[in-house]
Design an enzyme around this catalytic site. Structure first.
Site, PDB file in Angstrom:
ATOM      1  N   GLY A  46     -26.428  58.363  -4.352  1.00 13.76           N
ATOM      2  CA  GLY A  46     -26.594  59.421  -5.350  1.00 13.76           C
ATOM      3  C   GLY A  46     -27.977  60.039  -5.316  1.00 13.76           C
ATOM      4  N   CYS A  47     -28.992  59.211  -5.197  1.00 10.73           N
ATOM      5  CA  CYS A  47     -30.365  59.720  -5.182  1.00 10.73           C
ATOM      6  C   CYS A  47     -30.642  60.511  -3.906  1.00 10.73           C
ATOM      7  CB  CYS A  47     -31.355  58.572  -5.354  1.00 10.73           C
ATOM      8  SG  CYS A  47     -31.221  57.796  -6.980  1.00 10.73           S
ATOM      9  N   THR A  48     -30.044  60.097  -2.807  1.00 12.13           N
ATOM     10  CA  THR A  48     -30.199  60.853  -1.564  1.00 12.13           C
ATOM     11  C   THR A  48     -29.535  62.223  -1.701  1.00 12.13           C
ATOM     12  OG1 THR A  48     -30.321  58.842  -0.247  1.00 12.13           O
ATOM     13  CG2 THR A  48     -29.681  60.859   0.914  1.00 12.13           C
TER      14      THR A  48
END
Length: 161
Positions: A46-48
């Site tokens: 998700g953060c990527t």
């Protein structure tokens, strides 16, 4: 957990290390609008996705007068690897003690699979050139958030500066 920031509030100043170990402060950005986004952990799916969405929209944010800063509780070395692996050209800042996240109301109670714990709440704060909060968004989703932020800031309707 600190109170969440609201439009018109003073944005708490901070100085954090970026992925190269250099100090970056919010005060040094006075006179410019800054998007400060908080994400839980570098190199997670998700953060990527969110970081790559910011990367892919960076030119349009910059042409509209916005700088982007990403903040996570990750150590500098992990941020350096994340930035290199994903070609991220905006500053990623290390908030290992989560003091800045707390000051921005982006650290607090989370629930996952029936477990309650303290952690980073995915959030985005837009700070105006005078250091005031122009927009505060909490509990945002990783996927689609940058597109929503672009709509909220009306970037798709603005001619380039």
């Amino acid at each position: 957990m600190a109170d969440r920031l609201t439009t018109g509030a003073d944005a708490p100043d901070f100085t954090l290390k970026d992925s190269s170990g250099k100090d970056v402060s919010l005060a040094s950005r006075r006179g410019r609008s800054t998007i400060v986004y908080f994400y839980p952990a570098a190199s997670t799916p998700g953060c990527t996705k969110e970081a790559c969405d910011f990367r892919d929209s960076l030119a349009s944010f910059q042409s509209a007068g916005y700088e982007v800063l990403g903040i996570s509780p990750d150590p500098v070395a992990k941020l350096a690897a994340f930035a290199a692996n994903e070609g991220l050209s905006f500053p990623l800042l290390s908030d290992e003690d989560h003091a800045v996240a707390e000051a921005y109301g982006a650290w607090g109670e989370k629930k996952n699979y029936g477990r309650t714990y303290q952690g980073l709440i995915r959030s985005t704060i837009v700070v105006d050139p005078e250091g005031k909060v122009a927009l505060a968004q909490y509990n945002v989703r990783a996927t689609g958030h940058v597109a929503k932020l672009r709509r909220d800031l009306e970037l798709d309707r603005q001619p380039a500066k």
